[in-house]
Motif scaffolding. Structure first.
Motif, PDB file in Angstrom:
ATOM      1  N   ILE A  57       0.859  -1.172   0.000  1.00  0.00           N
ATOM      2  CA  ILE A  57       0.000   0.000   0.000  1.00  0.00           C
ATOM      3  C   ILE A  57       0.899   1.227   0.000  1.00  0.00           C
ATOM      4  CG2 ILE A  57      -1.781   1.293   1.226  1.00  0.00           C
ATOM      5  CD1 ILE A  57      -2.763  -1.401   2.315  1.00  0.00           C
ATOM      6  N   ILE A  58       0.747   2.036  -1.040  1.00  0.00           N
ATOM      7  CA  ILE A  58       1.565   3.233  -1.211  1.00  0.00           C
ATOM      8  C   ILE A  58       0.655   4.444  -1.172  1.00  0.00           C
ATOM      9  CG2 ILE A  58       3.154   4.458  -2.742  1.00  0.00           C
ATOM     10  CD1 ILE A  58       3.883   1.697  -3.922  1.00  0.00           C
ATOM     11  N   GLU A  59       0.950   5.343  -0.240  1.00  0.00           N
ATOM     12  CA  GLU A  59       0.161   6.572  -0.103  1.00  0.00           C
ATOM     13  C   GLU A  59       0.949   7.737  -0.680  1.00  0.00           C
ATOM     14  OE1 GLU A  59      -1.662   9.494   3.331  1.00  0.00           O
ATOM     15  OE2 GLU A  59      -1.310   7.383   3.830  1.00  0.00           O
ATOM     16  N   ARG A  60       0.255   8.499  -1.508  1.00  0.00           N
ATOM     17  CA  ARG A  60       0.854   9.707  -2.091  1.00  0.00           C
ATOM     18  C   ARG A  60      -0.100  10.872  -1.896  1.00  0.00           C
ATOM     19  NH1 ARG A  60       2.064   5.666  -5.880  1.00  0.00           N
ATOM     20  NH2 ARG A  60       4.297   5.407  -6.278  1.00  0.00           N
ATOM     21  N   ARG A  61       0.467  12.018  -1.537  1.00  0.00           N
ATOM     22  CA  ARG A  61      -0.309  13.256  -1.422  1.00  0.00           C
ATOM     23  C   ARG A  61       0.290  14.230  -2.417  1.00  0.00           C
ATOM     24  NH1 ARG A  61      -3.154  16.255   3.149  1.00  0.00           N
ATOM     25  NH2 ARG A  61      -3.274  14.150   3.955  1.00  0.00           N
ATOM     26  N   CYS A  62      -0.460  14.522  -3.460  1.00  0.00           N
ATOM     27  CA  CYS A  62       0.079  15.373  -4.524  1.00  0.00           C
ATOM     28  C   CYS A  62      -0.350  16.816  -4.346  1.00  0.00           C
ATOM     29  CB  CYS A  62      -0.336  14.852  -5.893  1.00  0.00           C
ATOM     30  SG  CYS A  62      -2.081  15.002  -6.257  1.00  0.00           S
ATOM     31  N   LYS A  63       0.338  17.680  -5.037  1.00  0.00           N
ATOM     32  CA  LYS A  63      -0.053  19.082  -5.097  1.00  0.00           C
ATOM     33  C   LYS A  63      -1.414  19.119  -5.799  1.00  0.00           C
ATOM     34  CE  LYS A  63       4.768  20.417  -5.454  1.00  0.00           C
ATOM     35  NZ  LYS A  63       5.840  20.902  -6.326  1.00  0.00           N
ATOM     36  N   PRO A  64      -2.376  19.851  -5.257  1.00  0.00           N
ATOM     37  CA  PRO A  64      -3.734  19.836  -5.830  1.00  0.00           C
ATOM     38  C   PRO A  64      -3.780  20.099  -7.334  1.00  0.00           C
ATOM     39  CG  PRO A  64      -3.753  20.969  -3.730  1.00  0.00           C
ATOM     40  CD  PRO A  64      -2.302  20.685  -4.058  1.00  0.00           C
ATOM     41  N   GLU A  65      -2.952  20.998  -7.809  1.00  0.00           N
ATOM     42  CA  GLU A  65      -2.968  21.323  -9.241  1.00  0.00           C
ATOM     43  C   GLU A  65      -2.282  20.254 -10.100  1.00  0.00           C
ATOM     44  OE1 GLU A  65       0.828  23.157  -7.634  1.00  0.00           O
ATOM     45  OE2 GLU A  65      -1.192  22.865  -6.888  1.00  0.00           O
TER      46      GLU A  65
END
Length: 99
Positions: free
Chosen positions: A5-13
């Motif tokens: 399980i890999i969690e990524r939080r990206c820049k909204p844009e």
């Protein structure tokens, strides 16, 4: 069998760009020995958070794929689009409950 399980939080844009790259990354993973399946899900409350859940035959198969230059190059394209470092966890199925 294991799940990664890999969690990524990206820049909204950058959500659309990250999504496209994750599809490309999965296409490469599908050709790897030991890969069984994968899916990407996005948080309802915060669409910038995505989880990639992949199933592999064993830890060694995952680790082999994780160490490839192909995967590292893809991650290098994704990482600048994130707001925090990637978080990855490996889970094994509880064999005690199986018959």
């Amino acid at each position: 069998m294991i799940r990664v399980i890999i969690e990524r939080r990206c820049k909204p844009e950058k959500q659309a760009e990250v999504e496209k790259l994750l599809v490309e990354l999965r296409a490469h993973a599908m050709r790897q020995p030991g890969y069984i399946s994968g899916e990407t899900i996005r948080s309802v409350d915060d669409p910038s958070i995505s989880l990639v859940i992949s199933t592999w035959t064993d830890v060694e198969s995952w680790r082999t794929w994780e160490a490839t230059s192909e995967r590292k190059e893809m991650e290098a394209r994704i990482n600048p689009l994130l707001v925090v470092p990637v978080r990855a966890s490996i889970f094994d199925f509880d064999k005690r409950g199986r018959r």
